[in-house]
Design a protein around this motif. Sequence first.
Motif, PDB file in Angstrom:
ATOM      1  N   ASP A   5       0.831  -1.207   0.000  1.00 22.63           N
ATOM      2  CA  ASP A   5       0.000   0.000   0.000  1.00 22.63           C
ATOM      3  C   ASP A   5       0.864   1.256   0.000  1.00 22.63           C
ATOM      4  O   ASP A   5       0.582   2.220  -0.723  1.00 22.63           O
ATOM      5  CB  ASP A   5      -0.920   0.010   1.228  1.00 22.63           C
ATOM      6  CG  ASP A   5      -1.987  -1.085   1.159  1.00 22.63           C
ATOM      7  OD1 ASP A   5      -2.290  -1.546   0.045  1.00 22.63           O
ATOM      8  OD2 ASP A   5      -2.495  -1.466   2.228  1.00 22.63           O
ATOM      9  N   TRP A   6       1.909   1.249   0.813  1.00 22.66           N
ATOM     10  CA  TRP A   6       2.805   2.414   0.901  1.00 22.66           C
ATOM     11  C   TRP A   6       3.480   2.679  -0.440  1.00 22.66           C
ATOM     12  O   TRP A   6       3.610   3.836  -0.854  1.00 22.66           O
ATOM     13  CB  TRP A   6       3.850   2.155   1.979  1.00 22.66           C
ATOM     14  CG  TRP A   6       4.849   3.250   2.180  1.00 22.66           C
ATOM     15  CD1 TRP A   6       4.685   4.395   2.906  1.00 22.66           C
ATOM     16  CD2 TRP A   6       6.195   3.299   1.658  1.00 22.66           C
ATOM     17  NE1 TRP A   6       5.841   5.152   2.869  1.00 22.66           N
ATOM     18  CE2 TRP A   6       6.774   4.494   2.110  1.00 22.66           C
ATOM     19  CE3 TRP A   6       6.951   2.431   0.867  1.00 22.66           C
ATOM     20  CZ2 TRP A   6       8.085   4.854   1.802  1.00 22.66           C
ATOM     21  CZ3 TRP A   6       8.242   2.786   0.549  1.00 22.66           C
ATOM     22  CH2 TRP A   6       8.806   3.982   1.013  1.00 22.66           C
ATOM     23  N   MET A   7       3.864   1.633  -1.131  1.00 20.44           N
ATOM     24  CA  MET A   7       4.595   1.813  -2.388  1.00 20.44           C
ATOM     25  C   MET A   7       3.692   2.137  -3.570  1.00 20.44           C
ATOM     26  O   MET A   7       4.093   2.888  -4.462  1.00 20.44           O
ATOM     27  CB  MET A   7       5.404   0.547  -2.702  1.00 20.44           C
ATOM     28  CG  MET A   7       6.648   0.391  -1.865  1.00 20.44           C
ATOM     29  SD  MET A   7       7.782  -0.877  -2.512  1.00 20.44           S
ATOM     30  CE  MET A   7       6.911  -2.364  -2.040  1.00 20.44           C
ATOM     31  N   PHE A   8       2.460   1.602  -3.588  1.00 21.22           N
ATOM     32  CA  PHE A   8       1.698   1.624  -4.832  1.00 21.22           C
ATOM     33  C   PHE A   8       0.304   2.258  -4.751  1.00 21.22           C
ATOM     34  O   PHE A   8      -0.262   2.588  -5.802  1.00 21.22           O
ATOM     35  CB  PHE A   8       1.558   0.200  -5.368  1.00 21.22           C
ATOM     36  CG  PHE A   8       2.871  -0.475  -5.602  1.00 21.22           C
ATOM     37  CD1 PHE A   8       3.790   0.039  -6.507  1.00 21.22           C
ATOM     38  CD2 PHE A   8       3.212  -1.614  -4.892  1.00 21.22           C
ATOM     39  CE1 PHE A   8       5.009  -0.583  -6.714  1.00 21.22           C
ATOM     40  CE2 PHE A   8       4.426  -2.250  -5.091  1.00 21.22           C
ATOM     41  CZ  PHE A   8       5.332  -1.737  -6.011  1.00 21.22           C
ATOM     42  N   THR A   9      -0.269   2.413  -3.584  1.00 18.81           N
ATOM     43  CA  THR A   9      -1.614   2.990  -3.510  1.00 18.81           C
ATOM     44  C   THR A   9      -1.612   4.422  -4.043  1.00 18.81           C
ATOM     45  O   THR A   9      -0.795   5.248  -3.644  1.00 18.81           O
ATOM     46  CB  THR A   9      -2.133   2.974  -2.058  1.00 18.81           C
ATOM     47  OG1 THR A   9      -2.267   1.611  -1.640  1.00 18.81           O
ATOM     48  CG2 THR A   9      -3.484   3.664  -1.963  1.00 18.81           C
ATOM     49  N   GLY A  10      -2.523   4.698  -4.939  1.00 17.64           N
ATOM     50  CA  GLY A  10      -2.631   6.039  -5.510  1.00 17.64           C
ATOM     51  C   GLY A  10      -1.664   6.323  -6.643  1.00 17.64           C
ATOM     52  O   GLY A  10      -1.565   7.470  -7.099  1.00 17.64           O
ATOM     53  N   GLN A  11      -0.973   5.290  -7.117  1.00 15.64           N
ATOM     54  CA  GLN A  11      -0.016   5.505  -8.207  1.00 15.64           C
ATOM     55  C   GLN A  11      -0.737   6.011  -9.454  1.00 15.64           C
ATOM     56  O   GLN A  11      -1.830   5.551  -9.799  1.00 15.64           O
ATOM     57  CB  GLN A  11       0.707   4.201  -8.522  1.00 15.64           C
ATOM     58  CG  GLN A  11       1.976   4.376  -9.345  1.00 15.64           C
ATOM     59  CD  GLN A  11       2.774   3.086  -9.403  1.00 15.64           C
ATOM     60  OE1 GLN A  11       2.367   2.135 -10.057  1.00 15.64           O
ATOM     61  NE2 GLN A  11       3.897   3.054  -8.717  1.00 15.64           N
ATOM     62  N   TYR A  12      -0.129   6.959 -10.114  1.00 15.54           N
ATOM     63  CA  TYR A  12      -0.752   7.586 -11.286  1.00 15.54           C
ATOM     64  C   TYR A  12      -0.538   6.724 -12.530  1.00 15.54           C
ATOM     65  O   TYR A  12       0.281   5.798 -12.527  1.00 15.54           O
ATOM     66  CB  TYR A  12      -0.182   8.996 -11.474  1.00 15.54           C
ATOM     67  CG  TYR A  12      -0.562   9.899 -10.318  1.00 15.54           C
ATOM     68  CD1 TYR A  12      -1.870  10.362 -10.198  1.00 15.54           C
ATOM     69  CD2 TYR A  12       0.354  10.229  -9.328  1.00 15.54           C
ATOM     70  CE1 TYR A  12      -2.241  11.162  -9.124  1.00 15.54           C
ATOM     71  CE2 TYR A  12      -0.004  11.021  -8.255  1.00 15.54           C
ATOM     72  CZ  TYR A  12      -1.310  11.479  -8.156  1.00 15.54           C
ATOM     73  OH  TYR A  12      -1.679  12.243  -7.081  1.00 15.54           O
ATOM     74  N   PRO A  13      -1.299   6.982 -13.596  1.00 13.31           N
ATOM     75  CA  PRO A  13      -1.151   6.172 -14.812  1.00 13.31           C
ATOM     76  C   PRO A  13       0.302   6.125 -15.296  1.00 13.31           C
ATOM     77  O   PRO A  13       1.027   7.119 -15.223  1.00 13.31           O
ATOM     78  CB  PRO A  13      -2.057   6.895 -15.821  1.00 13.31           C
ATOM     79  CG  PRO A  13      -3.087   7.563 -14.977  1.00 13.31           C
ATOM     80  CD  PRO A  13      -2.382   7.982 -13.723  1.00 13.31           C
ATOM     81  N   VAL A  14       0.697   4.984 -15.795  1.00  9.73           N
ATOM     82  CA  VAL A  14       2.088   4.784 -16.216  1.00  9.73           C
ATOM     83  C   VAL A  14       2.496   5.824 -17.258  1.00  9.73           C
ATOM     84  O   VAL A  14       3.648   6.289 -17.271  1.00  9.73           O
ATOM     85  CB  VAL A  14       2.263   3.362 -16.783  1.00  9.73           C
ATOM     86  CG1 VAL A  14       3.683   3.172 -17.331  1.00  9.73           C
ATOM     87  CG2 VAL A  14       1.974   2.325 -15.710  1.00  9.73           C
ATOM     88  N   LEU A  15       1.571   6.212 -18.115  1.00  8.64           N
ATOM     89  CA  LEU A  15       1.899   7.174 -19.167  1.00  8.64           C
ATOM     90  C   LEU A  15       2.422   8.490 -18.604  1.00  8.64           C
ATOM     91  O   LEU A  15       3.281   9.128 -19.212  1.00  8.64           O
ATOM     92  CB  LEU A  15       0.661   7.429 -20.042  1.00  8.64           C
ATOM     93  CG  LEU A  15       0.880   8.323 -21.263  1.00  8.64           C
ATOM     94  CD1 LEU A  15       1.893   7.695 -22.213  1.00  8.64           C
ATOM     95  CD2 LEU A  15      -0.441   8.585 -21.975  1.00  8.64           C
ATOM     96  N   THR A  16       1.916   8.894 -17.442  1.00 15.38           N
ATOM     97  CA  THR A  16       2.401  10.156 -16.865  1.00 15.38           C
ATOM     98  C   THR A  16       3.871  10.050 -16.475  1.00 15.38           C
ATOM     99  O   THR A  16       4.636  11.008 -16.645  1.00 15.38           O
ATOM    100  CB  THR A  16       1.565  10.564 -15.637  1.00 15.38           C
ATOM    101  OG1 THR A  16       1.692   9.572 -14.604  1.00 15.38           O
ATOM    102  CG2 THR A  16       0.097  10.716 -16.005  1.00 15.38           C
ATOM    103  N   TYR A  17       4.289   8.888 -15.969  1.00 14.08           N
ATOM    104  CA  TYR A  17       5.696   8.706 -15.606  1.00 14.08           C
ATOM    105  C   TYR A  17       6.572   8.594 -16.854  1.00 14.08           C
ATOM    106  O   TYR A  17       7.701   9.085 -16.869  1.00 14.08           O
ATOM    107  CB  TYR A  17       5.862   7.452 -14.742  1.00 14.08           C
ATOM    108  CG  TYR A  17       5.119   7.518 -13.427  1.00 14.08           C
ATOM    109  CD1 TYR A  17       5.636   8.204 -12.336  1.00 14.08           C
ATOM    110  CD2 TYR A  17       3.877   6.892 -13.270  1.00 14.08           C
ATOM    111  CE1 TYR A  17       4.952   8.259 -11.121  1.00 14.08           C
ATOM    112  CE2 TYR A  17       3.191   6.947 -12.063  1.00 14.08           C
ATOM    113  CZ  TYR A  17       3.731   7.636 -10.999  1.00 14.08           C
ATOM    114  OH  TYR A  17       3.049   7.683  -9.806  1.00 14.08           O
ATOM    115  N   LEU A  18       6.044   7.957 -17.885  1.00 10.35           N
ATOM    116  CA  LEU A  18       6.814   7.795 -19.121  1.00 10.35           C
ATOM    117  C   LEU A  18       7.006   9.114 -19.856  1.00 10.35           C
ATOM    118  O   LEU A  18       7.983   9.281 -20.590  1.00 10.35           O
ATOM    119  CB  LEU A  18       6.117   6.790 -20.040  1.00 10.35           C
ATOM    120  CG  LEU A  18       6.046   5.341 -19.533  1.00 10.35           C
ATOM    121  CD1 LEU A  18       5.236   4.485 -20.503  1.00 10.35           C
ATOM    122  CD2 LEU A  18       7.445   4.756 -19.342  1.00 10.35           C
ATOM    123  N   THR A  19       6.075  10.045 -19.690  1.00 10.42           N
ATOM    124  CA  THR A  19       6.153  11.333 -20.379  1.00 10.42           C
ATOM    125  C   THR A  19       6.643  12.454 -19.467  1.00 10.42           C
ATOM    126  O   THR A  19       6.650  13.616 -19.863  1.00 10.42           O
ATOM    127  CB  THR A  19       4.775  11.709 -20.946  1.00 10.42           C
ATOM    128  OG1 THR A  19       3.813  11.729 -19.874  1.00 10.42           O
ATOM    129  CG2 THR A  19       4.343  10.719 -22.018  1.00 10.42           C
TER     130      THR A  19
END
Length: 375
Positions: A126-140
């Motif tokens: 939960d600490w590492m991944f809850t609320g993670q934004y779409p992968v595309l935002t990190y890639l761009t």
Amino acid sequence: EELKAPTNHPGETRFQELDGVRGAAIMLVLCFHYISNNIQSIEGMDLAPWQIRLMHTFWLGSMGVDLFFVLSGFLITRILLLNRESPSLFKTFFARRLCRILPLTLLVIGVTLAIRALLPKGPAWDWMFTGQYPVLTYLTFTQNIPMGLHESFGGTALASTWSLAVEEQFYLLMPFMIRFLPLRLLPWLFLLGLPGAWLVRMHFHDLRGEVWLFGRCDALLMGCMIAWLYSQIAIRKALSGASAGLHLLWGFFVLGFVYINQMPNYFGVAVHSWSTCLWGATVTILVFCPRGPLGTIFRMHWLGRLGTISFGVYLFHFPILGLLFHFARGEAPFLKTADALWLPPLALVITVILASVSYVLLERPLLRLGHRFRY
């Protein structure tokens, strides 16, 4: 990028002190993320005296990103000023940036997604991944935009990448500014941006001002201003002979920083602005007067080596901490009890080892590839 030698560094091929600056910056970030941040995030219990002392002792590590920004602004602007008229300016600049930033970032994103899929759910997950934004935002490199809009860093495993987004957005703008704007306008734009970013933080007074480019561009523009000053021969000579005055100014900013840190509602407003001045004075001294006491500190070998691998350390340190707490304690990495204090140092050791391997096997070969592109 290669840290080319200034004229007052005869026979050297690098700004050796600036490798040490990187090392100091990543140490500050680690102190904040591994200790202070993981104490202040504890909910549902009163903090013990030892937790309060640790939290306040390492809180100033949150200013490490400002130091990274000042350094990036200086190095990138100096490169662009030196090669402003090159016909291959844009091709070479962006090719080198891609070779430096993209491969390791993609690797970390891919590994993080694999861990998310394979790791059993629990407090650490939960600490590492809850609320993670779409992968595309990190890639761009646009993840800082939803972070600000939602006032959340998202999953902690990739939370620190907001600063990469800020830097990449800065890198998209600067080559065009340096190439097409009159040189005489540049210092005025850099100077205007310093109070401008402070006003943005004052206006929003929330995470938008913390993670959006125009709320954090003052530190980057401070580095830009130092690079412009260094490009002026008369100013360079004058500042190179003003070591005592620059060190006195640095001391003034240190005292002011300590004072402002005691003010209420400081975070993201006064402290970031003052730390920008402090780190700006630090880099100014190291560039123009490197043979003084500050230069001696930042030339320490171990600090420079840490600076060399700082990019990998920055990307790896959160996932390593989360995994270590998951397997060792089955909980999120909050320092609720003293018997958990051995885990952050172990996470640091593992992170440094992985970052060293990453530098040798991935980053250094790709840096060499990037330098095949010539200005």
